[in-house]
Design an enzyme around this catalytic site. Structure first.
Site, mmCIF file in Angstrom:
data_model
loop_
_atom_site.group_PDB
_atom_site.id
_atom_site.type_symbol
_atom_site.label_atom_id
_atom_site.label_comp_id
_atom_site.label_asym_id
_atom_site.label_seq_id
_atom_site.Cartn_x
_atom_site.Cartn_y
_atom_site.Cartn_z
ATOM 1 N N GLU A 185 0.890 -1.172 0.000
ATOM 2 C CA GLU A 185 0.000 0.000 0.000
ATOM 3 C C GLU A 185 0.919 1.211 0.000
ATOM 4 O O GLU A 185 1.514 1.531 1.028
ATOM 5 C CB GLU A 185 -0.865 0.018 1.277
ATOM 6 C CG GLU A 185 -1.731 -1.195 1.481
ATOM 7 C CD GLU A 185 -2.953 -1.182 0.584
ATOM 8 O OE1 GLU A 185 -3.181 -0.192 -0.131
ATOM 9 O OE2 GLU A 185 -3.670 -2.197 0.586
ATOM 10 N N CYS A 194 -2.433 9.096 2.717
ATOM 11 C CA CYS A 194 -2.204 8.618 1.350
ATOM 12 C C CYS A 194 -3.357 9.022 0.437
ATOM 13 O O CYS A 194 -3.159 9.297 -0.738
ATOM 14 C CB CYS A 194 -2.022 7.116 1.346
ATOM 15 S SG CYS A 194 -3.347 6.219 2.184
HETATM 16 P P1 NAD Z 1 8.349 4.755 4.692
HETATM 17 O O1 NAD Z 1 8.326 3.989 3.428
HETATM 18 O O2 NAD Z 1 9.503 5.643 4.971
HETATM 19 O O3 NAD Z 1 8.259 3.768 5.964
HETATM 20 C C1 NAD Z 1 7.195 2.863 6.117
HETATM 21 C C2 NAD Z 1 7.634 1.724 7.031
HETATM 22 O O4 NAD Z 1 8.664 0.969 6.395
HETATM 23 C C3 NAD Z 1 8.223 2.149 8.377
HETATM 24 O O5 NAD Z 1 7.753 1.258 9.369
HETATM 25 C C4 NAD Z 1 9.714 1.995 8.157
HETATM 26 O O6 NAD Z 1 10.423 1.765 9.358
HETATM 27 C C5 NAD Z 1 9.761 0.760 7.275
HETATM 28 N N1 NAD Z 1 10.975 0.612 6.454
HETATM 29 C C6 NAD Z 1 11.870 1.567 6.071
HETATM 30 N N2 NAD Z 1 12.819 1.016 5.274
HETATM 31 C C7 NAD Z 1 12.516 -0.304 5.151
HETATM 32 C C8 NAD Z 1 13.108 -1.403 4.431
HETATM 33 N N3 NAD Z 1 14.204 -1.230 3.675
HETATM 34 N N4 NAD Z 1 12.542 -2.610 4.517
HETATM 35 C C9 NAD Z 1 11.415 -2.804 5.254
HETATM 36 N N5 NAD Z 1 10.806 -1.804 5.964
HETATM 37 C C10 NAD Z 1 11.349 -0.571 5.893
HETATM 38 O O7 NAD Z 1 6.972 5.568 4.708
HETATM 39 P P2 NAD Z 1 6.481 6.674 5.744
HETATM 40 O O8 NAD Z 1 7.262 7.932 5.516
HETATM 41 O O9 NAD Z 1 6.433 6.073 7.105
HETATM 42 O O10 NAD Z 1 4.968 6.900 5.255
HETATM 43 C C11 NAD Z 1 4.588 7.875 4.327
HETATM 44 C C12 NAD Z 1 4.283 7.250 2.984
HETATM 45 O O11 NAD Z 1 3.362 6.168 3.153
HETATM 46 C C13 NAD Z 1 3.590 8.186 2.001
HETATM 47 O O12 NAD Z 1 4.134 8.023 0.723
HETATM 48 C C14 NAD Z 1 2.141 7.724 1.987
HETATM 49 O O13 NAD Z 1 1.410 8.015 0.820
HETATM 50 C C15 NAD Z 1 2.297 6.260 2.205
HETATM 51 N N6 NAD Z 1 1.084 5.696 2.762
HETATM 52 C C16 NAD Z 1 0.355 4.848 1.985
HETATM 53 C C17 NAD Z 1 -0.846 4.340 2.462
HETATM 54 C C18 NAD Z 1 -1.691 3.399 1.647
HETATM 55 O O14 NAD Z 1 -2.522 2.720 2.217
HETATM 56 N N7 NAD Z 1 -1.511 3.324 0.355
HETATM 57 C C19 NAD Z 1 -1.280 4.702 3.741
HETATM 58 C C20 NAD Z 1 -0.502 5.571 4.495
HETATM 59 C C21 NAD Z 1 0.691 6.054 3.994
#
Ligand code: NAD
Length: 460
Positions: free
Chosen positions: A233, A263
């Protein structure tokens, strides 16, 4: 009747096999409203990941436990994400809705062939150990939308919260430890090195990830090593197409709710040229009425940006206002940061070029472009001209016309006269680079299973 459990909200631990577990080192996140350190949380290393296993499904009891701790969870959520009370309360209502409705979902076996000679059944069998990797913006809703179907389908689950907002997730798992058998629901907090440990782990069967497109691609590639199932997602750049026969205020709300850090916020507003000027004026007037405040302010609508990383990312969009000559209808480039808290001014960009970064990229903050359109086919083309495809909406009094337009939009959710409408029994997810697979509803539940073809010949 048993009394739902209550827990304390001042100390934070990993939850492993229903026990509160500490780690050798700890860390803390920062309150976005005042930049004060929040409580210490664990930093899990490889040994902690190896301890997760087992299963069960007492989801209704778990919903009771969440409701019994609703006020404390709401307060802690406000503190860790910077959500004002109304917004934190709204998130808890989503969580409780999911907790009450998800257990009602059932997957039925299908029988595509059933004759005198043979029967073929399609069954849905659990995968094993599931992991939910969750972002910081809706840390409870997005995690629980993975946890509950994973357990219902018969998997065990490990919740990995974002290092920026690990607190409510750990408390939810502590509540879970009082409800589920050991090992069914576990939570591991850590720094940015923990996610890759989970995506690489050979005993993990599925990763359900919510976060940025960039990290989602890394997750998918890490999962390829063991062919884990993946649901992604990812980011959105949702378009709303406003026709010339409407008079609406809700678009401002849907662009700016949670300060644009959702999002599914409306991130590109295409307004028909016949009503463009009046729409823009009305949107500015509505937005000006929304109060800014912190997690203690019951009247606040706008809140701080959740963390310094996101705050600095947003500065780059705002600095392009001057550099690129974008016209602002409201707000603009902020001066140097004053005082505590990661606040950014609500900003509306008036008809920037379609290829400007504010139209092409996802800012994830309180800044939104309004764009002019004249022709149906052309506006559909412009709305679809994005790598992302999470949600999109069309707004018109002529519902049939709006539906004709909406059905041409490339997105995982399409809406007419609404946006960001969700329900626990309806799937949500993205097309194109906004994701792979969907969470919630029957589709989400199937995502936590392997389909199995089961053939029986009635005589040997
Ligand atoms: P992010 O991708 O930086 O982090 C998300 C999660 O992934 C965190 O728990 C982080 O610790 C973990 N992570 C980081 N690097 C990783 C790796 N290499 N392997 C596995 N896990 C890892 O995102 P964010 O800044 O926390 O969230 C914001 C983004 O999320 C925005 O782009 C937003 O649109 C998106 N988002 C999408 C949805 C949806 O349902 N489509 C919902 C909410 C947010």
């Amino acid at each position: 009747m048993s009394v739902p459990p209550k827990i304390t909200f001042t100390t934070f631990h990993n939850i492993i096999n229903n026990e509160l577990a500490n780690t050798a080192t700890t860390r803390h996140a920062i309150c976005p409203s005042n930049e004060e350190p929040l409580g210490e949380v664990p930093v899990s290393a490889k040994g902690d990941v190896d301890r997760a296993d087992e299963r069960a499904d007492y989801l209704n009891k778990f919903a009771d436990a969440i409701e019994a701790n609703n006020d404390e969870l709401t307060e802690l959520l406000g503190k860790e994400v910077g959500k004002p009370p109304q917004a934190a309360g709204f998130e808890l209502s989503l969580v409780i809705g999911l907790a009450r409705e998800t257990p009602k979902l059932r997957l039925k076996e299908e029988k595509p062939i059933d004759d005198a000679d043979r029967t073929a059944i399609v069954r849905y069998v659990p995968l094993g150990v599931g992991v939910g990797i969750v972002p910081w913006n809706f840390p409870l809703t997005l995690g629980i939308g993975k946890l509950l179907p994973a357990l219902l389908a018969g998997n065990t689950f490990i919740w990995k919260p974002s290092p920026y907002s690990p607190y409510t997730a750990l408390k939810l798992a502590e509540l879970g430890a009082k409800v589920f058998p050991p090992g069914v629901f576990q939570a591991l907090s850590g720094d940015e090195s923990l996610g890759p440990l989970l995506t690489a782990h050979p005993d993990v069967a599925k990763i359900s990830f919510t976060g940025s497109v960039e990290t989602g691609k890394k997750v998918m590639s890490a999962c390829a090593g063991t062919l884990k199932r993946v649901t992604l997602e990812l980011g959105g750049n949702d378009a709303a197409i406003v026709c010339d026969d409407v008079d609406i205020d809700s678009v401002a709300f849907l662009s700016f709710v949670h300060c644009g850090q959702i999002c599914m916020n409306i991130k590109r507003i295409f307004v028909h040229e016949n009503i463009y000027d009046q729409f823009l004026a009305a949107m500015v007037a509505t937005t000006k009425q929304f109060k800014t405040g912190d997690h203690n302010d019951p009247e606040a609508f706008f809140c701080p940006i959740q963390n310094r990383m996101q705050y600095e990312k947003l500065q780059k969009f705002y600095s392009q206002i001057g550099e690129e000559g974008w016209k602002t209808a409201l707000g603009g480039e902020p001066g140097p940061k004053e005082g505590k808290g990661f606040y950014m001014p609500p900003t509306i960009i008036d008809n920037p070029p379609d290829d400007s970064s504010i139209v092409v990229d996802e800012p994830f903050g309180p800044i939104v472009p309004v764009l002019k359109w004249t022709d149906d086919a052309d506006v559909i083309k412009r709305a679809n001209a994005s790598k992302l495809g999470l949600g999109a909406s069309v707004w018109s009094k002529d519902v049939a016309h709006a539906q004709r337009l909406a059905e041409q939009l490339q997105a995982g959710s399409i809406w007419v006269n609404t946006h960001f409408e969700l329900a626990p029994n309806v799937p949500f997810g993205g097309h194109k680079e906004s994701g792979l697979g969907m969470d919630w509803g029957e589709v989400g539940l199937k995502g936590w299973c392997n389909p199995q073809a089961y053939w029986v010949k009635h005589s040997s």
